[in-house]
Design a protein around this motif. Structure first.
Motif, mmCIF file in Angstrom:
data_model
loop_
_atom_site.group_PDB
_atom_site.id
_atom_site.type_symbol
_atom_site.label_atom_id
_atom_site.label_comp_id
_atom_site.label_asym_id
_atom_site.label_seq_id
_atom_site.Cartn_x
_atom_site.Cartn_y
_atom_site.Cartn_z
ATOM 1 N N ARG A 19 14.551 -14.033 33.875
ATOM 2 C CA ARG A 19 14.757 -14.856 32.671
ATOM 3 C C ARG A 19 15.275 -14.011 31.516
ATOM 4 O O ARG A 19 16.199 -14.419 30.810
ATOM 5 N N GLU A 20 14.707 -12.841 31.321
ATOM 6 C CA GLU A 20 15.179 -11.973 30.235
ATOM 7 C C GLU A 20 16.613 -11.511 30.481
ATOM 8 O O GLU A 20 17.407 -11.437 29.541
ATOM 9 N N ASN A 21 16.945 -11.215 31.714
ATOM 10 C CA ASN A 21 18.322 -10.797 32.030
ATOM 11 C C ASN A 21 19.305 -11.931 31.776
ATOM 12 O O ASN A 21 20.394 -11.709 31.233
ATOM 13 N N ILE A 22 18.944 -13.130 32.154
ATOM 14 C CA ILE A 22 19.817 -14.291 31.936
ATOM 15 C C ILE A 22 19.968 -14.554 30.441
ATOM 16 O O ILE A 22 21.074 -14.808 29.949
ATOM 17 N N GLN A 23 18.861 -14.475 29.699
ATOM 18 C CA GLN A 23 18.935 -14.697 28.253
ATOM 19 C C GLN A 23 19.774 -13.632 27.553
ATOM 20 O O GLN A 23 20.364 -13.901 26.511
ATOM 21 N N GLY A 24 19.813 -12.450 28.134
ATOM 22 C CA GLY A 24 20.659 -11.404 27.566
ATOM 23 C C GLY A 24 22.132 -11.792 27.585
ATOM 24 O O GLY A 24 22.923 -11.323 26.764
ATOM 25 N N GLY A 64 1.088 -13.549 43.041
ATOM 26 C CA GLY A 64 1.343 -14.245 41.782
ATOM 27 C C GLY A 64 1.855 -13.301 40.709
ATOM 28 O O GLY A 64 2.777 -13.643 39.963
ATOM 29 N N ALA A 65 1.277 -12.100 40.643
ATOM 30 C CA ALA A 65 1.737 -11.103 39.672
ATOM 31 C C ALA A 65 3.178 -10.694 39.975
ATOM 32 O O ALA A 65 3.993 -10.536 39.060
ATOM 33 N N TRP A 66 3.483 -10.542 41.252
ATOM 34 C CA TRP A 66 4.854 -10.188 41.655
ATOM 35 C C TRP A 66 5.827 -11.294 41.243
ATOM 36 O O TRP A 66 6.885 -11.013 40.671
ATOM 37 N N ALA A 67 5.477 -12.540 41.521
ATOM 38 C CA ALA A 67 6.351 -13.664 41.169
ATOM 39 C C ALA A 67 6.549 -13.719 39.658
ATOM 40 O O ALA A 67 7.679 -13.928 39.186
ATOM 41 N N ALA A 68 5.491 -13.517 38.897
ATOM 42 C CA ALA A 68 5.596 -13.550 37.439
ATOM 43 C C ALA A 68 6.544 -12.459 36.933
ATOM 44 O O ALA A 68 7.362 -12.705 36.046
ATOM 45 N N LYS A 69 6.440 -11.281 37.510
ATOM 46 C CA LYS A 69 7.303 -10.178 37.084
ATOM 47 C C LYS A 69 8.763 -10.459 37.419
ATOM 48 O O LYS A 69 9.651 -10.266 36.586
ATOM 49 N N VAL A 70 9.012 -10.934 38.629
ATOM 50 C CA VAL A 70 10.387 -11.237 39.041
ATOM 51 C C VAL A 70 10.981 -12.331 38.159
ATOM 52 O O VAL A 70 12.108 -12.213 37.669
ATOM 53 N N ILE A 71 10.226 -13.387 37.940
ATOM 54 C CA ILE A 71 10.711 -14.513 37.130
ATOM 55 C C ILE A 71 10.936 -14.067 35.682
ATOM 56 O O ILE A 71 11.961 -14.386 35.077
ATOM 57 N N SER A 72 9.990 -13.324 35.130
ATOM 58 C CA SER A 72 10.111 -12.865 33.742
ATOM 59 C C SER A 72 11.334 -11.967 33.564
ATOM 60 O O SER A 72 12.092 -12.123 32.600
ATOM 61 N N ASN A 73 11.521 -11.037 34.474
ATOM 62 C CA ASN A 73 12.673 -10.136 34.376
ATOM 63 C C ASN A 73 13.983 -10.888 34.536
ATOM 64 O O ASN A 73 14.948 -10.626 33.807
ATOM 65 N N ASP A 105 21.598 -6.699 19.264
ATOM 66 C CA ASP A 105 20.358 -6.107 18.749
ATOM 67 C C ASP A 105 19.241 -7.149 18.655
ATOM 68 O O ASP A 105 18.086 -6.859 18.985
ATOM 69 N N GLN A 106 19.570 -8.353 18.226
ATOM 70 C CA GLN A 106 18.569 -9.419 18.160
ATOM 71 C C GLN A 106 18.072 -9.785 19.551
ATOM 72 O O GLN A 106 16.872 -9.990 19.748
ATOM 73 N N VAL A 107 18.980 -9.857 20.498
ATOM 74 C CA VAL A 107 18.609 -10.167 21.881
ATOM 75 C C VAL A 107 17.690 -9.085 22.429
ATOM 76 O O VAL A 107 16.673 -9.367 23.058
ATOM 77 N N ARG A 108 18.047 -7.841 22.156
ATOM 78 C CA ARG A 108 17.246 -6.712 22.654
ATOM 79 C C ARG A 108 15.839 -6.739 22.064
ATOM 80 O O ARG A 108 14.856 -6.554 22.777
ATOM 81 N N GLU A 109 15.714 -6.996 20.766
ATOM 82 C CA GLU A 109 14.402 -7.058 20.118
ATOM 83 C C GLU A 109 13.573 -8.231 20.637
ATOM 84 O O GLU A 109 12.376 -8.094 20.877
ATOM 85 N N ASP A 110 14.208 -9.400 20.794
ATOM 86 C CA ASP A 110 13.500 -10.569 21.305
ATOM 87 C C ASP A 110 13.036 -10.328 22.744
ATOM 88 O O ASP A 110 11.905 -10.671 23.100
ATOM 89 N N SER A 111 13.896 -9.719 23.541
ATOM 90 C CA SER A 111 13.543 -9.433 24.932
ATOM 91 C C SER A 111 12.380 -8.442 25.003
ATOM 92 O O SER A 111 11.467 -8.600 25.819
ATOM 93 N N GLN A 122 8.900 -9.298 26.738
ATOM 94 C CA GLN A 122 8.375 -8.477 27.832
ATOM 95 C C GLN A 122 6.990 -7.934 27.492
ATOM 96 O O GLN A 122 6.145 -7.801 28.371
ATOM 97 N N PHE A 123 6.745 -7.651 26.212
ATOM 98 C CA PHE A 123 5.405 -7.218 25.805
ATOM 99 C C PHE A 123 4.396 -8.326 26.081
ATOM 100 O O PHE A 123 3.319 -8.078 26.635
ATOM 101 N N ALA A 124 4.756 -9.562 25.719
ATOM 102 C CA ALA A 124 3.867 -10.710 25.971
ATOM 103 C C ALA A 124 3.698 -10.940 27.475
ATOM 104 O O ALA A 124 2.596 -11.257 27.942
ATOM 105 N N ASN A 125 4.776 -10.773 28.235
ATOM 106 C CA ASN A 125 4.701 -10.929 29.688
ATOM 107 C C ASN A 125 3.709 -9.933 30.294
ATOM 108 O O ASN A 125 2.842 -10.303 31.092
#
Length: 129
Positions: free
Chosen positions: A78-83, A67-76, A95-101, A105-108
């Motif tokens: 998602r952040e790459n796609i949002q970038g 589950g931790a592995w799946a969460a990490k893969v999905i989170s990463n 810069d806004q995208v980088r700060e939001d990401s 990632q901190f919350a993740n």
């Protein structure tokens, strides 16, 4: 020779069991991540995204290593796609995208490490979530 063959067979069975367990945890963790995403979209509550990031990762990681592995893969992912999509769809600067990401990632990581996702819960978010 029979002992050696028996040990090899037991190792294979235990290895297959471990793999199936990991895959089951990953599948359930994926469902946890989807549930948090769906709840975030349903709530539509401004300022709650970090809470849902932490909650999805927390719930998934509680399933075990898969589950931790799946969460990490999905989170990463998602952040790459949002970038890519956030500058185009939301008009955000790099810069806004980088700060939001970085904040996402901190919350993740917070959630995946087993810390309480309610740390990110905004005031007024309905108890349903």
């Amino acid at each position: 020779m029979k002992l050696f063959t028996g040990l090899i067979l037991c190792s294979l069975v235990l290895g297959a069991h471990s793999l199936l367990s990991f895959l089951g945890e990953a599948f359930e963790g994926t469902k946890d991540m989807w549930r948090a995403y769906r709840d975030m979209k349903e709530a539509g509550y401004i300022g709650a995204d970090k809470y849902f990031h932490a909650r999805g990762n927390y719930d998934a990681a509680q399933r075990g290593p898969g589950g931790a592995w799946a969460a990490k893969v999905i989170s990463n992912a998602r952040e790459n796609i949002q970038g890519i999509t956030d500058p185009l769809l939301k008009g955000m600067t790099r810069d806004q995208v980088r700060e939001d990401s970085k904040a996402d990632q901190f919350a993740n990581e917070w959630g995946r490490s087993g810390k309480d996702p309610n740390h990110f819960r905004p005031p007024g978010l309905p108890d349903k979530y």
